[in-house]
Motif scaffolding. Structure first.
Motif, PDB file in Angstrom:
ATOM      1  N   THR A 134      54.501   5.974   5.329  1.00 49.75           N
ATOM      2  CA  THR A 134      53.289   5.293   5.808  1.00 49.75           C
ATOM      3  C   THR A 134      53.513   3.782   5.854  1.00 49.75           C
ATOM      4  O   THR A 134      53.150   3.109   6.834  1.00 49.75           O
ATOM      5  CB  THR A 134      52.098   5.617   4.898  1.00 49.75           C
ATOM      6  OG1 THR A 134      51.864   7.034   4.919  1.00 49.75           O
ATOM      7  CG2 THR A 134      50.842   4.892   5.364  1.00 49.75           C
ATOM      8  N   ALA A 135      54.140   3.252   4.809  1.00 47.56           N
ATOM      9  CA  ALA A 135      54.417   1.814   4.768  1.00 47.56           C
ATOM     10  C   ALA A 135      55.388   1.425   5.878  1.00 47.56           C
ATOM     11  O   ALA A 135      55.238   0.368   6.516  1.00 47.56           O
ATOM     12  CB  ALA A 135      54.979   1.428   3.403  1.00 47.56           C
ATOM     13  N   ARG A 194      65.058   9.457  -0.655  1.00 46.54           N
ATOM     14  CA  ARG A 194      64.009  10.381  -1.117  1.00 46.54           C
ATOM     15  C   ARG A 194      64.093  11.728  -0.398  1.00 46.54           C
ATOM     16  O   ARG A 194      63.993  12.787  -1.028  1.00 46.54           O
ATOM     17  CB  ARG A 194      62.637   9.750  -0.907  1.00 46.54           C
ATOM     18  CG  ARG A 194      62.394   8.506  -1.754  1.00 46.54           C
ATOM     19  CD  ARG A 194      60.913   8.135  -1.777  1.00 46.54           C
ATOM     20  NE  ARG A 194      60.678   6.840  -2.414  1.00 46.54           N
ATOM     21  CZ  ARG A 194      60.741   6.602  -3.724  1.00 46.54           C
ATOM     22  NH1 ARG A 194      61.066   7.585  -4.541  1.00 46.54           N
ATOM     23  NH2 ARG A 194      60.506   5.399  -4.212  1.00 46.54           N
ATOM     24  N   GLU A 202      56.078  10.298   1.344  1.00 46.39           N
ATOM     25  CA  GLU A 202      54.997  10.089   2.316  1.00 46.39           C
ATOM     26  C   GLU A 202      54.442   8.666   2.236  1.00 46.39           C
ATOM     27  O   GLU A 202      54.127   8.057   3.267  1.00 46.39           O
ATOM     28  CB  GLU A 202      53.899  11.121   2.088  1.00 46.39           C
ATOM     29  CG  GLU A 202      54.333  12.538   2.459  1.00 46.39           C
ATOM     30  CD  GLU A 202      53.322  13.610   2.071  1.00 46.39           C
ATOM     31  OE1 GLU A 202      52.483  13.318   1.167  1.00 46.39           O
ATOM     32  OE2 GLU A 202      53.369  14.712   2.638  1.00 46.39           O
ATOM     33  N   THR A 203      54.364   8.119   1.027  1.00 45.12           N
ATOM     34  CA  THR A 203      53.902   6.732   0.856  1.00 45.12           C
ATOM     35  C   THR A 203      54.874   5.760   1.524  1.00 45.12           C
ATOM     36  O   THR A 203      54.465   4.826   2.232  1.00 45.12           O
ATOM     37  CB  THR A 203      53.755   6.390  -0.629  1.00 45.12           C
ATOM     38  OG1 THR A 203      52.787   7.255  -1.220  1.00 45.12           O
ATOM     39  CG2 THR A 203      53.327   4.940  -0.819  1.00 45.12           C
ATOM     40  N   ALA A 204      56.168   5.989   1.321  1.00 42.97           N
ATOM     41  CA  ALA A 204      57.186   5.124   1.924  1.00 42.97           C
ATOM     42  C   ALA A 204      57.158   5.221   3.444  1.00 42.97           C
ATOM     43  O   ALA A 204      57.318   4.212   4.155  1.00 42.97           O
ATOM     44  CB  ALA A 204      58.568   5.491   1.391  1.00 42.97           C
ATOM     45  N   GLU A 238      55.141  13.002  -2.475  1.00 43.09           N
ATOM     46  CA  GLU A 238      54.132  11.939  -2.350  1.00 43.09           C
ATOM     47  C   GLU A 238      54.788  10.567  -2.187  1.00 43.09           C
ATOM     48  O   GLU A 238      54.351   9.747  -1.367  1.00 43.09           O
ATOM     49  CB  GLU A 238      53.223  11.949  -3.578  1.00 43.09           C
ATOM     50  CG  GLU A 238      52.295  13.163  -3.655  1.00 43.09           C
ATOM     51  CD  GLU A 238      51.557  13.269  -4.982  1.00 43.09           C
ATOM     52  OE1 GLU A 238      51.759  12.362  -5.838  1.00 43.09           O
ATOM     53  OE2 GLU A 238      50.805  14.241  -5.165  1.00 43.09           O
ATOM     54  N   GLN A 239      55.848  10.304  -2.946  1.00 42.85           N
ATOM     55  CA  GLN A 239      56.546   9.025  -2.833  1.00 42.85           C
ATOM     56  C   GLN A 239      57.177   8.873  -1.456  1.00 42.85           C
ATOM     57  O   GLN A 239      57.177   7.776  -0.873  1.00 42.85           O
ATOM     58  CB  GLN A 239      57.606   8.924  -3.930  1.00 42.85           C
ATOM     59  CG  GLN A 239      57.025   8.757  -5.321  1.00 42.85           C
ATOM     60  CD  GLN A 239      58.037   9.035  -6.415  1.00 42.85           C
ATOM     61  OE1 GLN A 239      59.195   9.366  -6.141  1.00 42.85           O
ATOM     62  NE2 GLN A 239      57.618   8.912  -7.668  1.00 42.85           N
ATOM     63  N   SER A 255      53.754   1.209   9.307  1.00 45.45           N
ATOM     64  CA  SER A 255      52.881   0.041   9.461  1.00 45.45           C
ATOM     65  C   SER A 255      53.656  -1.209   9.878  1.00 45.45           C
ATOM     66  O   SER A 255      53.042  -2.216  10.271  1.00 45.45           O
ATOM     67  CB  SER A 255      52.130  -0.235   8.155  1.00 45.45           C
ATOM     68  OG  SER A 255      53.010  -0.730   7.156  1.00 45.45           O
TER      69      SER A 255
END
Length: 596
Positions: A40-41, A71, A36-38, A33-34, A44
């Motif tokens: 996505t950011a 990660r 995937e969050t990184a 999850e971490q 952007s």
């Protein structure tokens, strides 16, 4: 330093808890999850890039990439190490496949940044790199690939394709071959269920018939499986050509590896040519060894035969203590690092069915101590392997002060500390061993190992170069096997008799499947270390800071620049020839020993 000098070291399995406690745990899921969050950011931020971007903005992107790679490296290492310790574990195989897919996503979602960076004009790139500090070489390496880079859609397709293509074929090869077990008659009794590493300990037995049976048993299995294993290789090679030669327009299949190593083709070609010309040194050595063994002519089965009969076996604890002592005499810090790795429970040393064969070290991320795989069977060779892999480990730890993106040592220098560590161990053994038979065996084993690491690996590379060309022209597996036999005949000349089953040796070499043209790095490293070790013997204490500086540089500078600082010029054939001149001196000393 963790005090393990009086500890009892037992064979065992590593712990991966410093990565994740398991693949079905909250920690592993949170890691994904971490990541995937990184990602996505990072995606952007695409609109922030342009030719007028500031140095600070560029470095912000680089640091984001570093977080993402940290990660994914942790996830990837856990999955691969878990699979390695038990290749028959279906959950481990599934986790590895899942993480490989994640790795492809990382490559694709960060691709826009690398493509933008490669596409910049040289003037703008130079302006931005001027403020990159320790990351400058990381950025330069990316630009080295500029002529071979495709469009973003094409690069994404290749990244996705590799997950179920070349990478999947490599995993399939490992899965198939790691399940092999062998039966061997020893002293009238059949030992069943031997792993490859357990079987191979008998190739250095004093018993000539046992040596032959061990090799025959191994290659009979690979020969039976040659149609499928050979087909896997053909497809890997074809995939390599399709992507790298046809699409990316590399000059040759080996040029791909050379650029990733940041070593010019001309240097690698010089190394290959000089080594091939010096094959006669070892042909002469094997004739001498035949005399010591009382044989008219050495057989390929006898290459690792001991010249002195000894049943000497080393416990794992003895091997650890010998390595710690040898490293400590050179530089106590190195022994402290080995102790730290063992205390962290990052060593998998025992023989197990289903465990991947061989040995390796993996420095996953700078802030974690490396993981080391061994298959320890108690031979002197296994003690050397321990010192070798711990050399890799301390190399990674000496470079751990660097940012992650530049801490990984380039492949040609990756064997420096490992081979140096072996030489430290050998010197320690020679200085403290009172048994003249064992001492003589160590001296002969130095030449055996030099053959294995230099000549054998270069001839593997020469075969790879030939095989890639043959497969392009439609060669079948039997034709490749015959080409390999011709390679062996050239390598051994009239010094060694080669059994027919050795035509299948090439399909038993994992490196030519998983990392094409990796193998010449061993010879590069060995000849380099010979030069460095000669400097150490001549200079003593004054040599050490310069050597440690080489190791501490990691991947922060081009290999040539790191070596130039040590006074080494790898562009000259004379440098490589100097290593063979020293080996010839060692051979001359062996020839002076009365045979008896």
């Amino acid at each position: 330093m963790t005090d393990i000098t009086t500890a009892t070291h037992e064979l065992g399995r590593w712990s991966l808890d410093d990565l994740f406690p398991g693949s079905d745990t909250p920690e592993f899921k949170a890691g994904i999850e971490q990541l995937e969050t990184a990602l996505t950011a990072f995606e952007s931020r695409r609109g922030e890039l342009g030719p007028d971007v500031s140095q600070d903005a560029l470095m912000s992107f680089v640091h984001d990439v570093e977080v993402i790679m940290n990660r994914i490296f942790r996830l990837y290492a856990f999955a691969v190490l878990r699979f390695t310790e038990d290749t028959q574990n279906q959950q481990a195989a599934a986790t590895q496949q899942r993480v490989m897919q994640l790795y492809a996503q990382v490559q694709n979602k960060t691709l826009y940044f690398t493509l933008w960076w490669k596409a910049l004009d040289d003037e703008t790139a130079a302006r931005l790199m001027a403020g990159a500090g320790e990351y400058a070489y990381f950025l330069q390496e990316m630009r080295n690939l500029k002529p071979y880079t495709l469009s973003e859609p094409e690069e994404k397709v290749i990244n996705i394709k590799n997950v179920t293509g070349r990478n999947a074929l490599d995993v399939l090869y490992d899965t198939i071959t790691s399940r092999y077990t062998y039966d061997l008659e020893i002293d009238g009794e059949v030992q069943t269920g031997l792993t490859r590493d357990a079987l191979m300990q008998y190739t250095s037995s004093p018993d000539a018939d046992l040596r032959a049976r061990a090799y025959q048993t191994l290659y009979a299995r690979y020969g039976d499986e040659a149609p499928i294993l050979g087909q896997i290789y053909q497809n890997i090679v074809t995939d390599w050509k399709n992507e790298n030669v046809d699409l990316r327009r590399f000059a040759s299949p080996i040029s791909v590896r050379n650029l990733s190593n940041d070593i010019p083709d001309v240097v690698v070609n010089t190394l290959l040519e000089v080594t091939e010309k010096n094959a006669g040194v070892f042909q002469r050595y094997f004739k001498l060894k035949a005399k010591w063994l009382g044989m008219e002519k050495l057989r390929r089965y006898d290459v690792y035969a001991p010249v002195a009969k000894s049943d000497r076996k080393f416990t794992y604890g003895e091997a650890v203590d010998l390595t710690l002592t040898a490293f400590s005499k050179f530089e106590p810090r190195l022994a402290e690092m080995v102790a730290e790795i063992i205390a962290a429970d990052h060593v998998d040393s025992e023989l197990r069915t289903g465990k991947s064969g061989g040995a390796f070290c993996w420095g996953v991320v700078p802030e974690l101590t490396p993981w080391v795989q061994l298959n320890f069977a108690g031979r002197a060779r296994d003690v050397s392997t321990l010192a070798h892999e711990m050399g890799h480990a301390v190399h990674a730890m000496l470079a751990s002060h660097l940012p992650m993106l530049v801490s990984q040592t380039s492949l040609p220098l990756a064997e420096t500390a490992s081979t140096f560590g072996e030489m430290l161990l050998i010197d320690h053994l020679l200085a403290n061993e009172t048994d003249e038979g064992v001492r003589r065996d160590v001296l002969f084993r130095q030449m055996d190992d030099a053959w294995a690491v230099i000549i054998r690996q270069i001839f593997f590379a020469l075969f790879e170069r030939k095989a890639h060309e043959m497969i392009k022209d439609g060669a079948d597996v039997d034709q490749l096997a015959e080409a390999y036999m011709e390679n062996l005949r050239t390598q051994f000349g009239d010094g060694v008799e080669i059994g027919e089953e050795f035509k299948w040796e090439w399909i038993s070499i994992p490196h030519i499947y998983g990392t094409p043209f990796y193998v010449y790095a061993y010879a590069f490293g060995q000849l380099l270390v010979i030069a460095l070790y000669r400097q150490y013997q001549a200079e003593g204490e004054s040599f050490k800071p310069r050597y440690l500086e080489i190791l501490s540089a990691g991947g922060s500078l081009p290999p040539n620049e790191i070596l130039t600082r040590a006074g080494i010029d790898v562009t000259k054939a004379e440098f490589w020839q100097g290593g063979f001149d020293l080996l010839e001196e060692m051979l001359a000393k062996l020839e002076e020993i009365p045979i008896g």
